[in-house]
Scaffold this active site. Structure first.
Site, PDB file in Angstrom:
ATOM      1  N   ALA A   6       0.867  -1.168   0.000  1.00 27.86           N
ATOM      2  CA  ALA A   6       0.000   0.000   0.000  1.00 27.86           C
ATOM      3  C   ALA A   6       0.911   1.227   0.000  1.00 27.86           C
ATOM      4  CB  ALA A   6      -0.885  -0.023   1.235  1.00 27.86           C
ATOM      5  N   GLY A  52       0.640  -4.964   0.912  1.00 27.84           N
ATOM      6  CA  GLY A  52      -0.522  -5.031   0.023  1.00 27.84           C
ATOM      7  C   GLY A  52      -0.239  -5.773  -1.274  1.00 27.84           C
ATOM      8  N   GLU A  69      -0.704  -9.278  -0.420  1.00 30.83           N
ATOM      9  CA  GLU A  69      -2.135  -9.446  -0.119  1.00 30.83           C
ATOM     10  C   GLU A  69      -2.983  -9.480  -1.392  1.00 30.83           C
ATOM     11  OE1 GLU A  69      -1.803  -6.149   2.767  1.00 30.83           O
ATOM     12  OE2 GLU A  69      -2.865  -7.467   4.154  1.00 30.83           O
ATOM     13  N   GLU A 102       4.662  -4.945   7.242  1.00 36.05           N
ATOM     14  CA  GLU A 102       3.923  -3.859   7.893  1.00 36.05           C
ATOM     15  C   GLU A 102       4.409  -3.568   9.307  1.00 36.05           C
ATOM     16  OE1 GLU A 102       2.551  -6.121   5.942  1.00 36.05           O
ATOM     17  OE2 GLU A 102       0.959  -5.238   4.729  1.00 36.05           O
TER      18      GLU A 102
HETATM   19  N1  CAA Z   1       4.620   3.180  -0.924  1.00 35.40           N
HETATM   20  C1  CAA Z   1       5.011   4.301  -1.525  1.00 35.40           C
HETATM   21  N2  CAA Z   1       6.159   4.408  -2.224  1.00 35.40           N
HETATM   22  C2  CAA Z   1       6.932   3.313  -2.305  1.00 35.40           C
HETATM   23  C3  CAA Z   1       6.588   2.098  -1.714  1.00 35.40           C
HETATM   24  C4  CAA Z   1       5.362   2.048  -0.997  1.00 35.40           C
HETATM   25  N3  CAA Z   1       4.905   0.928  -0.430  1.00 35.40           N
HETATM   26  N4  CAA Z   1       7.557   1.205  -1.950  1.00 35.40           N
HETATM   27  C5  CAA Z   1       8.479   1.830  -2.681  1.00 35.40           C
HETATM   28  N5  CAA Z   1       8.124   3.113  -2.902  1.00 35.40           N
HETATM   29  C6  CAA Z   1       8.834   4.140  -3.643  1.00 35.40           C
HETATM   30  C7  CAA Z   1      10.013   4.668  -2.830  1.00 35.40           C
HETATM   31  O1  CAA Z   1       9.582   5.662  -1.923  1.00 35.40           O
HETATM   32  C8  CAA Z   1      10.909   5.200  -3.913  1.00 35.40           C
HETATM   33  O2  CAA Z   1      10.413   6.449  -4.329  1.00 35.40           O
HETATM   34  P1  CAA Z   1      11.450   7.671  -4.612  1.00 35.40           P
HETATM   35  O3  CAA Z   1      12.298   7.164  -5.762  1.00 35.40           O
HETATM   36  O4  CAA Z   1      10.544   8.792  -5.001  1.00 35.40           O
HETATM   37  O5  CAA Z   1      12.221   7.859  -3.379  1.00 35.40           O
HETATM   38  C9  CAA Z   1      10.677   4.223  -5.067  1.00 35.40           C
HETATM   39  O6  CAA Z   1       9.443   3.558  -4.794  1.00 35.40           O
HETATM   40  C10 CAA Z   1      11.751   3.168  -5.168  1.00 35.40           C
HETATM   41  O7  CAA Z   1      11.885   2.544  -3.900  1.00 35.40           O
HETATM   42  P2  CAA Z   1      13.295   2.367  -3.163  1.00 35.40           P
HETATM   43  O8  CAA Z   1      14.209   3.500  -3.494  1.00 35.40           O
HETATM   44  O9  CAA Z   1      13.008   2.130  -1.711  1.00 35.40           O
HETATM   45  O10 CAA Z   1      13.814   1.037  -3.873  1.00 35.40           O
HETATM   46  P3  CAA Z   1      14.775  -0.067  -3.280  1.00 35.40           P
HETATM   47  O11 CAA Z   1      15.117  -0.947  -4.425  1.00 35.40           O
HETATM   48  O12 CAA Z   1      15.879   0.521  -2.480  1.00 35.40           O
HETATM   49  O13 CAA Z   1      13.871  -0.891  -2.254  1.00 35.40           O
HETATM   50  C11 CAA Z   1      11.854  -1.994  -1.529  1.00 35.40           C
HETATM   51  C12 CAA Z   1      12.760  -1.611  -2.717  1.00 35.40           C
HETATM   52  C13 CAA Z   1      12.606  -3.018  -0.653  1.00 35.40           C
HETATM   53  C14 CAA Z   1      10.601  -2.624  -2.111  1.00 35.40           C
HETATM   54  C15 CAA Z   1      11.518  -0.750  -0.688  1.00 35.40           C
HETATM   55  O14 CAA Z   1      11.024   0.249  -1.571  1.00 35.40           O
HETATM   56  C16 CAA Z   1      10.500  -0.964   0.373  1.00 35.40           C
HETATM   57  O15 CAA Z   1      10.807  -1.503   1.420  1.00 35.40           O
HETATM   58  N6  CAA Z   1       9.226  -0.521   0.126  1.00 35.40           N
HETATM   59  C17 CAA Z   1       8.170  -0.585   1.095  1.00 35.40           C
HETATM   60  C18 CAA Z   1       7.662  -2.003   1.280  1.00 35.40           C
HETATM   61  C19 CAA Z   1       6.611  -2.036   2.350  1.00 35.40           C
HETATM   62  O16 CAA Z   1       6.866  -1.751   3.495  1.00 35.40           O
HETATM   63  N7  CAA Z   1       5.370  -2.417   1.968  1.00 35.40           N
HETATM   64  C20 CAA Z   1       4.274  -2.487   2.881  1.00 35.40           C
HETATM   65  C21 CAA Z   1       3.507  -1.210   2.840  1.00 35.40           C
HETATM   66  S1  CAA Z   1       2.292  -1.104   4.093  1.00 35.40           S
HETATM   67  C22 CAA Z   1       0.963  -2.001   3.532  1.00 35.40           C
HETATM   68  O17 CAA Z   1       0.988  -2.592   2.470  1.00 35.40           O
HETATM   69  C23 CAA Z   1      -0.228  -1.942   4.441  1.00 35.40           C
HETATM   70  C24 CAA Z   1      -1.342  -2.862   4.105  1.00 35.40           C
HETATM   71  O18 CAA Z   1      -1.305  -4.054   4.374  1.00 35.40           O
HETATM   72  C25 CAA Z   1      -2.551  -2.323   3.558  1.00 35.40           C
END
Ligand code: CAA
Length: 260
Positions: free
Chosen positions: A66, A111, A114, A134
């Site tokens: 998400a 998400g 999910e 999360e």
């Molecule tokens: N939401 C918003 N933006 C996201 C994102 C997310 N879930 N995941 C990645 N991005 C964005 C980053 O902010 C980044 O944007 P910028 O270039 O503008 O800074 C871009 O995508 C690229 O990401 P990274 O620079 O972080 O890329 P990376 O290769 O270093 O890492 C990754 C990749 C491991 C997937 C890392 O991006 C990450 O950990 N993302 C978040 C994963 C996460 O925590 N997901 C769960 C979200 S909460 C949820 O889903 C709740 C629910 O159940 C409803």
């Protein structure tokens, strides 16, 4: 219809819904979830489409979760509504009267895992990564992860993934029974389309009834679920597909199913 965050295309009997926000690793914001709902409605309106493939744009991510930027400043009510929007969208995927296959081509986190779990089954590329991270953000899964994952792999394994927030490889996800098949990234869409075509060549009515009975019967007591199967089995005999399938067998030819 024109979409901003997704792409929807049709190839013969197969639909392909691509989540298309590669700059945010295809993270699910509200607008994207709403567009997925509209696209699912559009698929419903195309009766020739028998299988839908759900995938992510680019080579890095299926869906990285998400949208954290959108969630960051939500209050409790907004978070509740966001979770409900996610649940409603995923339920629409689960209940779609077509087969839905997730083709996971990179990160499927939060998400992302999910939404893949709401599909009928998952094919993954070798570089795919799954996980419910999360808790590393101070929250916990809100799009069905606490419910669909334990039902698929059991409570203990699901709890370990949810409580640690750790990422697992496609191969580990395969061993746990989350993923049906792992293939090289370059052949993921080809292999997914192959199984989609095989499914599409079978009797549509039979597949729809089987999907309904499997999903509805899953949480029922076995006796009730088997009764449901019998009724649905009977209903299947009202279809042209049943007549065509069995006549084709007797006449030693390939069936030509019409989905009626
Ligand atoms: N939401 C918003 N933006 C996201 C994102 C997310 N879930 N995941 C990645 N991005 C964005 C980053 O902010 C980044 O944007 P910028 O270039 O503008 O800074 C871009 O995508 C690229 O990401 P990274 O620079 O972080 O890329 P990376 O290769 O270093 O890492 C990754 C990749 C491991 C997937 C890392 O991006 C990450 O950990 N993302 C978040 C994963 C996460 O925590 N997901 C769960 C979200 S909460 C949820 O889903 C709740 C629910 O159940 C409803």
């Amino acid at each position: 219809m024109e979409y901003k965050n997704i792409l929807l295309s049709f190839e013969d009997e197969i639909g392909i819904l691509t989540i298309n926000r590669p700059k945010a690793l295809n993270a699910l914001n509200r607008e994207t979830l709403n567009e997925i709902q509209l696209a699912l409605q559009e698929v419903k309106d195309h009766s020739e489409i028998k299988v839908l493939i759900l995938t992510g744009a680019g080579e890095r991510a299926f869906v990285a979760g998400a949208d954290i930027l959108e969630m960051k400043d939500m209050n409790s009510i907004e978070a509740l509504n966001f979770s409900k929007l996610g649940h409603h969208t995923l339920k629409m995927i689960q209940d779609l009267d077509r087969v839905v296959i997730a083709a996971v081509n990179g990160y499927a986190l939060g998400g992302g895992t999910e939404i893949a779990l709401a599909c009928d089954f998952i094919y993954a590329s070798e570089n795919a990564r799954f996980g419910l991270p999360e808790v590393t953000l101070g929250i916990f899964p809100g799009f069905g992860g606490t419910q669909r994952l334990p039902r698929l792999i059991g409570k203990g394994k699901a709890k370990e993934l949810i409580f640690t927030g750790k990422m697992i490889t496609a191969q580990e996800a395969y061993q746990m029974g989350i993923v049906n098949r792992v293939v090289p990234q370059a052949s993921l869409m080809e292999e997914t389309k192959k199984v989609a075509s095989q499914i599409a060549s079978n009797g549509t009515i039979g597949i729809r009834l089987a999907k309904m009975v499997i999903d509805a019967g899953y949480n029922m007591d076995l006796t009730e679920a088997c009764a449901l199967e019998s009724y649905a089995f009977g209903i299947g005999f009202a279809s042209e597909d049943q007549k065509e399938g069995m006549n084709a067998f007797v006449e030693k030819r390939k069936p030509n199913f019409k989905g009626r």
